[in-house]
Design a protein around this motif. Structure first.
Motif, PDB file in Angstrom:
ATOM      1  N   ARG A   1       0.806  -1.211   0.000  1.00  0.00           N
ATOM      2  CA  ARG A   1       0.000   0.000   0.000  1.00  0.00           C
ATOM      3  C   ARG A   1       0.853   1.281   0.000  1.00  0.00           C
ATOM      4  NH1 ARG A   1      -5.260   0.905   0.893  1.00  0.00           N
ATOM      5  NH2 ARG A   1      -5.601  -1.234   1.641  1.00  0.00           N
ATOM      6  N   PRO A   2       1.821   1.446   0.912  1.00  0.00           N
ATOM      7  CA  PRO A   2       2.583   2.696   0.895  1.00  0.00           C
ATOM      8  C   PRO A   2       3.426   2.873  -0.366  1.00  0.00           C
ATOM      9  CG  PRO A   2       3.576   1.133   2.405  1.00  0.00           C
ATOM     10  CD  PRO A   2       2.273   0.539   1.973  1.00  0.00           C
ATOM     11  N   LEU A   3       3.700   1.793  -1.068  1.00  0.00           N
ATOM     12  CA  LEU A   3       4.512   1.876  -2.290  1.00  0.00           C
ATOM     13  C   LEU A   3       3.656   2.247  -3.501  1.00  0.00           C
ATOM     14  CD1 LEU A   3       6.677  -1.345  -1.762  1.00  0.00           C
ATOM     15  CD2 LEU A   3       7.179   1.014  -1.054  1.00  0.00           C
ATOM     16  N   ILE A   4       2.393   1.846  -3.474  1.00  0.00           N
ATOM     17  CA  ILE A   4       1.489   2.163  -4.583  1.00  0.00           C
ATOM     18  C   ILE A   4       1.133   3.645  -4.581  1.00  0.00           C
ATOM     19  CG2 ILE A   4      -0.823   1.763  -5.499  1.00  0.00           C
ATOM     20  CD1 ILE A   4      -0.598  -1.127  -4.581  1.00  0.00           C
ATOM     21  N   GLY A   5       0.846   4.168  -3.440  1.00  0.00           N
ATOM     22  CA  GLY A   5       0.486   5.568  -3.340  1.00  0.00           C
ATOM     23  C   GLY A   5      -0.978   5.795  -3.654  1.00  0.00           C
ATOM     24  N   PRO A   6      -1.558   6.863  -3.100  1.00  0.00           N
ATOM     25  CA  PRO A   6      -2.984   7.126  -3.305  1.00  0.00           C
ATOM     26  C   PRO A   6      -3.227   8.047  -4.501  1.00  0.00           C
ATOM     27  CG  PRO A   6      -2.128   8.591  -1.621  1.00  0.00           C
ATOM     28  CD  PRO A   6      -0.962   7.757  -2.085  1.00  0.00           C
ATOM     29  N   GLY A   7      -4.500   8.091  -4.911  1.00  0.00           N
ATOM     30  CA  GLY A   7      -4.930   9.066  -5.910  1.00  0.00           C
ATOM     31  C   GLY A   7      -4.485   8.763  -7.323  1.00  0.00           C
ATOM     32  N   PRO A   8      -4.708   9.745  -8.215  1.00  0.00           N
ATOM     33  CA  PRO A   8      -4.411   9.540  -9.641  1.00  0.00           C
ATOM     34  C   PRO A   8      -2.914   9.384  -9.922  1.00  0.00           C
ATOM     35  CG  PRO A   8      -5.038  11.817  -9.215  1.00  0.00           C
ATOM     36  CD  PRO A   8      -5.297  11.070  -7.952  1.00  0.00           C
ATOM     37  N   LYS A   9      -2.055   9.857  -8.991  1.00  0.00           N
ATOM     38  CA  LYS A   9      -0.611   9.718  -9.206  1.00  0.00           C
ATOM     39  C   LYS A   9      -0.077   8.412  -8.646  1.00  0.00           C
ATOM     40  CE  LYS A   9       0.572  14.622  -9.452  1.00  0.00           C
ATOM     41  NZ  LYS A   9       1.437  15.711  -8.913  1.00  0.00           N
ATOM     42  N   GLY A  10      -0.963   7.590  -8.154  1.00  0.00           N
ATOM     43  CA  GLY A  10      -0.547   6.291  -7.638  1.00  0.00           C
ATOM     44  C   GLY A  10      -0.233   5.331  -8.770  1.00  0.00           C
ATOM     45  N   THR A  11       0.193   4.153  -8.414  1.00  0.00           N
ATOM     46  CA  THR A  11       0.571   3.134  -9.398  1.00  0.00           C
ATOM     47  C   THR A  11      -0.636   2.693 -10.209  1.00  0.00           C
ATOM     48  OG1 THR A  11       2.303   2.356  -7.900  1.00  0.00           O
ATOM     49  CG2 THR A  11       1.643   0.880  -9.685  1.00  0.00           C
ATOM     50  N   GLN A  12      -0.460   2.644 -11.545  1.00  0.00           N
ATOM     51  CA  GLN A  12      -1.528   2.166 -12.421  1.00  0.00           C
ATOM     52  C   GLN A  12      -1.596   0.647 -12.324  1.00  0.00           C
ATOM     53  OE1 GLN A  12      -1.023   3.211 -16.530  1.00  0.00           O
ATOM     54  NE2 GLN A  12      -2.950   2.242 -17.175  1.00  0.00           N
ATOM     55  N   LEU A  13      -2.790   0.145 -11.987  1.00  0.00           N
ATOM     56  CA  LEU A  13      -2.971  -1.297 -11.809  1.00  0.00           C
ATOM     57  C   LEU A  13      -3.853  -1.913 -12.881  1.00  0.00           C
ATOM     58  CD1 LEU A  13      -3.563  -1.324  -7.933  1.00  0.00           C
ATOM     59  CD2 LEU A  13      -1.415  -1.729  -9.188  1.00  0.00           C
ATOM     60  N   SER A  14      -4.434  -1.068 -13.722  1.00  0.00           N
ATOM     61  CA  SER A  14      -5.315  -1.573 -14.779  1.00  0.00           C
ATOM     62  C   SER A  14      -5.371  -0.539 -15.895  1.00  0.00           C
ATOM     63  CB  SER A  14      -6.724  -1.835 -14.239  1.00  0.00           C
ATOM     64  OG  SER A  14      -7.601  -2.166 -15.292  1.00  0.00           O
ATOM     65  N   PHE A  15      -5.684  -0.987 -17.129  1.00  0.00           N
ATOM     66  CA  PHE A  15      -5.847  -0.045 -18.237  1.00  0.00           C
ATOM     67  C   PHE A  15      -7.173   0.701 -18.133  1.00  0.00           C
ATOM     68  CE2 PHE A  15      -2.707  -2.970 -20.102  1.00  0.00           C
ATOM     69  CZ  PHE A  15      -1.749  -2.060 -20.509  1.00  0.00           C
ATOM     70  N   GLY A  16      -8.063   0.151 -17.331  1.00  0.00           N
ATOM     71  CA  GLY A  16      -9.317   0.844 -17.060  1.00  0.00           C
ATOM     72  C   GLY A  16      -9.254   1.488 -15.680  1.00  0.00           C
ATOM     73  N   ALA A  17     -10.338   2.136 -15.312  1.00  0.00           N
ATOM     74  CA  ALA A  17     -10.395   2.774 -13.993  1.00  0.00           C
ATOM     75  C   ALA A  17     -10.510   1.726 -12.903  1.00  0.00           C
ATOM     76  CB  ALA A  17     -11.574   3.738 -13.945  1.00  0.00           C
ATOM     77  N   VAL A  18      -9.777   1.958 -11.833  1.00  0.00           N
ATOM     78  CA  VAL A  18      -9.831   1.056 -10.672  1.00  0.00           C
ATOM     79  C   VAL A  18     -10.831   1.632  -9.679  1.00  0.00           C
ATOM     80  CG1 VAL A  18      -8.553   0.085  -8.749  1.00  0.00           C
ATOM     81  CG2 VAL A  18      -7.467   0.278 -11.013  1.00  0.00           C
ATOM     82  N   GLU A  19     -11.890   0.902  -9.452  1.00  0.00           N
ATOM     83  CA  GLU A  19     -12.914   1.337  -8.518  1.00  0.00           C
ATOM     84  C   GLU A  19     -12.582   0.830  -7.107  1.00  0.00           C
ATOM     85  OE1 GLU A  19     -15.210   3.374  -9.332  1.00  0.00           O
ATOM     86  OE2 GLU A  19     -14.977   3.299 -11.527  1.00  0.00           O
ATOM     87  N   GLY A  20     -12.606   1.740  -6.161  1.00  0.00           N
ATOM     88  CA  GLY A  20     -12.396   1.324  -4.773  1.00  0.00           C
ATOM     89  C   GLY A  20     -10.921   1.275  -4.413  1.00  0.00           C
ATOM     90  N   ASP A  21     -10.634   0.458  -3.458  1.00  0.00           N
ATOM     91  CA  ASP A  21      -9.299   0.368  -2.869  1.00  0.00           C
ATOM     92  C   ASP A  21      -8.348  -0.402  -3.789  1.00  0.00           C
ATOM     93  OD1 ASP A  21      -7.621   0.689  -0.316  1.00  0.00           O
ATOM     94  OD2 ASP A  21      -7.489  -1.467  -0.738  1.00  0.00           O
ATOM     95  N   PRO A  22      -7.134   0.069  -4.031  1.00  0.00           N
ATOM     96  CA  PRO A  22      -6.211  -0.641  -4.927  1.00  0.00           C
ATOM     97  C   PRO A  22      -5.778  -1.996  -4.372  1.00  0.00           C
ATOM     98  CG  PRO A  22      -5.112   1.203  -3.858  1.00  0.00           C
ATOM     99  CD  PRO A  22      -6.578   1.353  -3.576  1.00  0.00           C
ATOM    100  N   ILE A  23      -5.644  -2.121  -3.059  1.00  0.00           N
ATOM    101  CA  ILE A  23      -5.239  -3.410  -2.499  1.00  0.00           C
ATOM    102  C   ILE A  23      -6.348  -4.434  -2.697  1.00  0.00           C
ATOM    103  CG2 ILE A  23      -4.562  -4.617  -0.399  1.00  0.00           C
ATOM    104  CD1 ILE A  23      -2.441  -2.740  -1.540  1.00  0.00           C
ATOM    105  N   ASP A  24      -7.598  -4.009  -2.524  1.00  0.00           N
ATOM    106  CA  ASP A  24      -8.716  -4.916  -2.784  1.00  0.00           C
ATOM    107  C   ASP A  24      -8.734  -5.332  -4.252  1.00  0.00           C
ATOM    108  OD1 ASP A  24      -9.475  -4.814  -0.157  1.00  0.00           O
ATOM    109  OD2 ASP A  24     -11.004  -3.234  -0.478  1.00  0.00           O
ATOM    110  N   PHE A  25      -8.398  -4.408  -5.137  1.00  0.00           N
ATOM    111  CA  PHE A  25      -8.359  -4.722  -6.576  1.00  0.00           C
ATOM    112  C   PHE A  25      -7.312  -5.809  -6.846  1.00  0.00           C
ATOM    113  CE2 PHE A  25      -6.522  -4.142 -10.811  1.00  0.00           C
ATOM    114  CZ  PHE A  25      -7.653  -4.220 -11.621  1.00  0.00           C
ATOM    115  N   LEU A  26      -6.148  -5.724  -6.233  1.00  0.00           N
ATOM    116  CA  LEU A  26      -5.104  -6.731  -6.414  1.00  0.00           C
ATOM    117  C   LEU A  26      -5.531  -8.071  -5.817  1.00  0.00           C
ATOM    118  CD1 LEU A  26      -1.841  -4.678  -5.677  1.00  0.00           C
ATOM    119  CD2 LEU A  26      -2.669  -5.486  -7.908  1.00  0.00           C
TER     120      LEU A  26
END
Length: 276
Positions: A156-181
């Motif tokens: 989590r601290p490495l991904i970072g929050p908001g639009p400047k965070g790590t891109q995890l999908s080519f589409g929009a990530v809804e919700g929490d990035p850790i939950d998405f992973l």
């Protein structure tokens, strides 16, 4: 004949007088001849003396290199000054006919241009992490440590929050990035996705767009390599990430499309995505 007064004869005196006249005339003629002869002798002598003088006073012919040893008495010869040289202006360039020289063909290649362009486009495959900039090397180590922990929350601290965070999908990530992973993982705890991320970062990498705003370091190097150009050892490295069936699908797709990671020279974790 007898004189009237004395009765003496004049024949003797007259004869002596006439003889004297003849002798005087003969003497004058002789003197004239001697004078003329003397004058002639003087003239001849003068001519001979002049001839001797000229022969004796004629200078010896100068040697060929006399000009190199000219004394101070020599005076320079004045010559008529030459006119200034004619100034020549360069002519304008005229287009010359160009003839293309045919290049010899290399055996085993078509024309060589496309093959050479492909070879130049292939980036260098790197394995040495010491060649990474320090911010990139630091982020790379932090991500691998989080994966080895087995705890998805360590990312989590490495991904970072908001639009400047790590891109995890080519589409929009809804919700929490850790939950998405976690949802993308094959197990409920997300440890499979951690293992994939670890294997990706353990592969070789490439340095792309160096010196540009898009400069980035990408893992694995398969992302920028034509799959049909992989050597047998490189295909073994690829099969550590995907199956043989995935490999066939990628060849049909036209390139590697499994998970990859990108980190900027400043150490920002830009993406961790899969797909096209």
């Amino acid at each position: 004949m007898l004189s009237a007064s004395t009765g003496r004869s004049w024949a003797g005196p007259k004869r002596r007088w006439a003889l004297a006249l003849l002798l005087a005339a003969a003497g004058m003629s002789l003197a004239t001849s001697k004078a003329e002869a003397g004058a002639t002798a003087v003239t001849v002598g003068a001519k001979v003396a002049l001839s001797e003088l000229k022969r004796n006073e004629m200078p010896d012919p100068a040697p060929e290199d006399a000009g190199d040893e000219a004394g101070p008495a020599d005076q320079p010869v004045e010559t008529v000054p030459l006119p200034d040289p004619i100034e020549r202006f360069p002519l304008p360039d005229t287009p010359a006919d160009t003839v293309e020289t045919p290049q010899p063909e290399v055996p085993g290649e078509d024309d060589g241009t496309e093959a050479a362009a492909d070879d130049q486009a292939l980036p260098e495959i790197l394995y040495d992490l010491d060649r990474l900039p320090e911010p990139v090397r630091r982020m790379h180590g932090l991500i691998m440590s989080a994966c080895r922990s087995g705890d998805l929350e360590a990312l989590r601290p490495l991904i970072g929050p908001g639009p400047k965070g790590t891109q995890l999908s080519f589409g929009a990530v809804e919700g929490d990035p850790i939950d998405f992973l976690r949802q993308a993982s094959g197990d409920a705890d997300g440890q499979e996705i951690l293992a994939i991320l670890l294997e990706v970062l353990d592969a070789g990498y490439v340095h792309l767009d160096a010196g540009t705003p898009n400069e980035i370091y990408v893992w694995p190097y398969f992302f920028s390599m034509p799959l049909d150009a992989l050597t047998p050892p490189q295909r073994v490295e690829l099969f550590e990430l995907v199956t043989a069936g995935d490999y066939e699908d990628m060849k049909n797709f036209g390139g590697y499309n499994f998970y990859r990671v990108g980190i900027t020279p400043e150490g920002r974790w830009v993406f961790f995505v899969a797909g096209d």
